[in-house]
Write an enzyme that holds these catalytic residues in place. Sequence first.
Site, PDB file in Angstrom:
ATOM      1  N   ARG A  52       0.841  -1.213   0.000  1.00  0.00           N
ATOM      2  CA  ARG A  52       0.000   0.000   0.000  1.00  0.00           C
ATOM      3  C   ARG A  52       0.870   1.254   0.000  1.00  0.00           C
ATOM      4  NH1 ARG A  52      -4.610  -2.450   3.976  1.00  0.00           N
ATOM      5  NH2 ARG A  52      -5.857  -3.323   2.297  1.00  0.00           N
TER       6      ARG A  52
ATOM      7  N   GLU B  27      -4.841  -3.237  -3.908  1.00  0.00           N
ATOM      8  CA  GLU B  27      -4.408  -3.042  -2.507  1.00  0.00           C
ATOM      9  C   GLU B  27      -5.500  -2.396  -1.670  1.00  0.00           C
ATOM     10  OE1 GLU B  27      -1.943  -4.656  -1.759  1.00  0.00           O
ATOM     11  OE2 GLU B  27      -1.068  -4.906  -3.743  1.00  0.00           O
TER      12      GLU B  27
ATOM     13  N   THR C 139      -9.726  -0.618  -2.118  1.00  0.00           N
ATOM     14  CA  THR C 139     -10.364   0.578  -2.675  1.00  0.00           C
ATOM     15  C   THR C 139     -10.320   1.741  -1.689  1.00  0.00           C
ATOM     16  OG1 THR C 139     -12.490  -0.113  -1.792  1.00  0.00           O
ATOM     17  CG2 THR C 139     -12.002  -0.805  -4.041  1.00  0.00           C
TER      18      THR C 139
ATOM     19  N   PHE D 244     -16.479  -2.505   9.106  1.00  0.00           N
ATOM     20  CA  PHE D 244     -16.292  -3.370   7.937  1.00  0.00           C
ATOM     21  C   PHE D 244     -17.476  -4.303   7.697  1.00  0.00           C
ATOM     22  CE2 PHE D 244     -11.940  -2.111   8.537  1.00  0.00           C
ATOM     23  CZ  PHE D 244     -11.407  -2.125   7.259  1.00  0.00           C
TER      24      PHE D 244
END
Length: 157
Positions: free
Chosen positions: A10, A130, A132, A150
């Site tokens: 990332r 990696e 959105t 999440f």
Amino acid sequence: DTEKVLLASRFCVAWESIGAAIAGYETALAYAKQRKQFGMPLAAFQLIQYRLSRMLADITDMLCMQLRLSQLLDEGEYSMPRVALAKMHHTERARAILADARDMLGGNGILLDYHVARHLCDIEAIDTYEGTDTVQALIVGRDITGYSAFVPVAPSH
Ligand SMILES: Cc1cc2nc3c(=O)[nH]c(=O)nc-3n(C[C@H](O)[C@H](O)[C@H](O)COP(=O)(O)OP(=O)(O)OC[C@H]3O[C@@H](n4cnc5c(N)ncnc54)[C@H](O)[C@@H]3O)c2cc1C
């Protein structure tokens, strides 16, 4: 482990966004200097200068943030939320810059010859892989609020 690999990838993807944004800015600037409309280069028009200035401000902002993140990495002081914040911020700004750059090339912005359309496609991939924009925001949101958003809780009936 997986966390370390994701952190490093990332971080690299955040740099990629900056590279794509700089390519868009440089292409738009070069084009504005050579393309004449109404007897003057596009670069002489106030609205074009405003758009180029905004791009430069965003790129400078991204570079400062990424430089600090790199320093923290060197000091062993970097965490997933910090990297997610950078990835989210840079890809969002780079997408805006590249869309604007493409527009500033008019019809030529659509052609592959000027490369800006290619960079615009690239940034769409960079935005997604990696994780959105939304997923990076969820990582940051969990860190700053303490709540993980999440996985929603399904209704009981
Ligand atoms: C060019 C390219 C190269 C890739 N290379 C690799 C690779 O080398 N290795 C690898 O493992 N993967 C790779 N990927 C996969 C990539 O990491 C995933 O596509 C990406 O993480 C998004 O996952 P997904 O496609 O499953 O989308 P999904 O998770 O299905 O997401 C779809 C949409 O739902 C949103 N969403 C998902 N979860 C939530 C949530 N909890 N709350 C709100 N919104 C949510 C997302 O933001 C997105 O808008 C690559 C992808 C691309 C495009």
